[in-house]
Design a protein around this motif. Structure first.
Motif, mmCIF file in Angstrom:
data_model
loop_
_atom_site.group_PDB
_atom_site.id
_atom_site.type_symbol
_atom_site.label_atom_id
_atom_site.label_comp_id
_atom_site.label_asym_id
_atom_site.label_seq_id
_atom_site.Cartn_x
_atom_site.Cartn_y
_atom_site.Cartn_z
ATOM 1 N N PRO A 19 -13.502 20.913 3.750
ATOM 2 C CA PRO A 19 -12.754 19.671 3.951
ATOM 3 C C PRO A 19 -12.493 19.359 5.415
ATOM 4 O O PRO A 19 -12.546 18.197 5.830
ATOM 5 N N ARG A 20 -12.258 20.392 6.203
ATOM 6 C CA ARG A 20 -11.997 20.191 7.635
ATOM 7 C C ARG A 20 -13.205 19.587 8.345
ATOM 8 O O ARG A 20 -13.053 18.800 9.300
ATOM 9 N N ASP A 21 -14.417 19.918 7.904
ATOM 10 C CA ASP A 21 -15.614 19.343 8.512
ATOM 11 C C ASP A 21 -15.601 17.822 8.402
ATOM 12 O O ASP A 21 -15.977 17.109 9.340
ATOM 13 N N VAL A 22 -15.208 17.336 7.239
ATOM 14 C CA VAL A 22 -15.147 15.894 7.010
ATOM 15 C C VAL A 22 -13.941 15.293 7.715
ATOM 16 O O VAL A 22 -14.016 14.219 8.319
ATOM 17 N N ALA A 23 -12.813 15.994 7.655
ATOM 18 C CA ALA A 23 -11.579 15.485 8.255
ATOM 19 C C ALA A 23 -11.725 15.270 9.754
ATOM 20 O O ALA A 23 -11.191 14.287 10.302
ATOM 21 N N ASP A 24 -12.431 16.149 10.428
ATOM 22 C CA ASP A 24 -12.599 15.989 11.877
ATOM 23 C C ASP A 24 -13.347 14.699 12.213
ATOM 24 O O ASP A 24 -13.076 14.054 13.232
ATOM 25 N N VAL A 25 -14.285 14.313 11.348
ATOM 26 C CA VAL A 25 -14.991 13.047 11.559
ATOM 27 C C VAL A 25 -14.031 11.881 11.335
ATOM 28 O O VAL A 25 -14.047 10.887 12.076
ATOM 29 N N ALA A 26 -13.179 11.989 10.323
ATOM 30 C CA ALA A 26 -12.187 10.938 10.070
ATOM 31 C C ALA A 26 -11.232 10.778 11.245
ATOM 32 O O ALA A 26 -10.885 9.653 11.634
ATOM 33 N N VAL A 27 -10.802 11.893 11.822
ATOM 34 C CA VAL A 27 -9.906 11.832 12.983
ATOM 35 C C VAL A 27 -10.600 11.132 14.146
ATOM 36 O O VAL A 27 -9.996 10.307 14.850
ATOM 37 N N PHE A 28 -11.860 11.427 14.351
ATOM 38 C CA PHE A 28 -12.613 10.728 15.394
ATOM 39 C C PHE A 28 -12.652 9.229 15.129
ATOM 40 O O PHE A 28 -12.403 8.422 16.028
ATOM 41 N N LEU A 29 -12.945 8.834 13.889
ATOM 42 C CA LEU A 29 -13.009 7.412 13.563
ATOM 43 C C LEU A 29 -11.669 6.725 13.741
ATOM 44 O O LEU A 29 -11.605 5.516 13.991
ATOM 45 N N ALA A 30 -10.588 7.482 13.618
ATOM 46 C CA ALA A 30 -9.237 6.922 13.794
ATOM 47 C C ALA A 30 -8.828 6.828 15.256
ATOM 48 O O ALA A 30 -7.813 6.193 15.580
ATOM 49 N N SER A 31 -9.606 7.421 16.138
ATOM 50 C CA SER A 31 -9.222 7.503 17.548
ATOM 51 C C SER A 31 -9.782 6.348 18.368
ATOM 52 O O SER A 31 -10.662 5.602 17.924
ATOM 53 N N ASN A 32 -9.316 6.252 19.588
ATOM 54 C CA ASN A 32 -9.816 5.220 20.502
ATOM 55 C C ASN A 32 -11.275 5.460 20.866
ATOM 56 O O ASN A 32 -12.006 4.513 21.185
ATOM 57 N N GLU A 33 -11.710 6.699 20.796
ATOM 58 C CA GLU A 33 -13.095 7.016 21.139
ATOM 59 C C GLU A 33 -14.090 6.353 20.186
ATOM 60 O O GLU A 33 -15.268 6.208 20.519
ATOM 61 N N ALA A 34 -13.624 5.954 19.004
ATOM 62 C CA ALA A 34 -14.506 5.312 18.025
ATOM 63 C C ALA A 34 -14.374 3.794 18.039
ATOM 64 O O ALA A 34 -14.783 3.124 17.089
ATOM 65 N N ARG A 35 -13.848 3.252 19.130
ATOM 66 C CA ARG A 35 -13.572 1.805 19.191
ATOM 67 C C ARG A 35 -14.821 0.939 19.079
ATOM 68 O O ARG A 35 -14.729 -0.247 18.747
#
Length: 243
Positions: free
Chosen positions: A213-229
């Motif tokens: 689950p953490r593998d997927v969650a880390d991608v979600a955190v990235f998408l939620a961040s400014n880096e994924a703008r």
């Protein structure tokens, strides 16, 4: 990015277990105040909240059945009342009925589409209305929509609808700087993946394992961040290279 989401408020539907729990914990670890949504298992939701707060994070649990439109609206109302304006919404809730298409009943259809398609649609609708400018909306789909497994017509059909919702909404919210993306896990270590299928699933990845689950969650955190703008309208595959 330990403070990348400091000052942000997030809702994670279906946040009490599996991938949803990992996403809730990941967002909180990066500074967001998180609403852990659950439908019936208050104990599991409270455990997630306790795990987050024990590490100095901020989280609350809110019960709501995402297949009910009034419940969806109440979830957002209670979030705003308790935590203020909303910045991030992760529409993670999903159910599956695995059987041949010819054996699926109307009740099966109503359960799967009522939760995965209808529930996600109205979660996205409320998110579109309430997320602040520059916010992040993520809908969890599945890598299965490009793999055509047997006995999965209901599940994959409902998730295919979610992917279309994302594409359209990304265009509608672009002028506000809100990104809208789908996140598609592959075979992941949750209770949705039968034990009998795990060895075969692991062999389909170049990494030789199923996802955590953490593998997927880390991608979600990235998408939620400014880096994924600069990412929107995308379907991000988080399946360990399974194709």
């Amino acid at each position: 990015m330990p403070h990348a989401l400091q000052g942000k408020t997030a809702i994670v539907t279906g946040g009490s277990r599996g991938i949803g729990r990992a996403i809730a914990e990941g967002l909180a670890a990066n500074g967001a105040a998180v609403v852990v949504n659950y439908v019936s298992n208050s104990k599991a939701a409270d455990e997630v909240v306790a795990a987050i707060t024990s590490k100095g994070g901020k989280a609350i649990a809110i019960q709501a059945d995402i297949s009910s439109v009034p419940d969806v609206r109440r979830l957002f109302d209670e979030t705003e009342s308790q935590l203020g304006a909303i910045d991030i919404v992760v529409a993670n809730v999903g159910v599956a009925v695995i059987k041949p298409l010819v054996e699926a009943s109307e009740a099966d259809f109503d359960l799967v589409f009522g939760t995965n398609a209808k529930g996600t649609f109205f979660t996205l609708q409320e998110a579109a209305r309430r997320v602040r400018d520059g916010g992040r909306i993520i809908a969890v789909s599945t890598g299965g929509t490009k793999m055509y497994f047997t006995h999965t017509a209901l599940y994959l059909g409902s998730k295919g609808a979610v992917e279309q919702f994302v594409r359209v909404l990304s265009r509608e919210l672009g002028p506000r700087g809100v990104t809208v993306n789908a996140l598609s896990p592959g075979f992941t270590d949750t209770d949705l993946l039968p034990e009998r299928d795990r060895a075969v699933a692991a062999g389909m990845s170049p990494f030789g394992r199923i996802g955590a689950p953490r593998d997927v969650a880390d991608v979600a955190v990235f998408l939620a961040s400014n880096e994924a703008r600069w990412l929107t309208g995308e379907n991000i595959q988080a399946g360990g290279g399974v194709a």
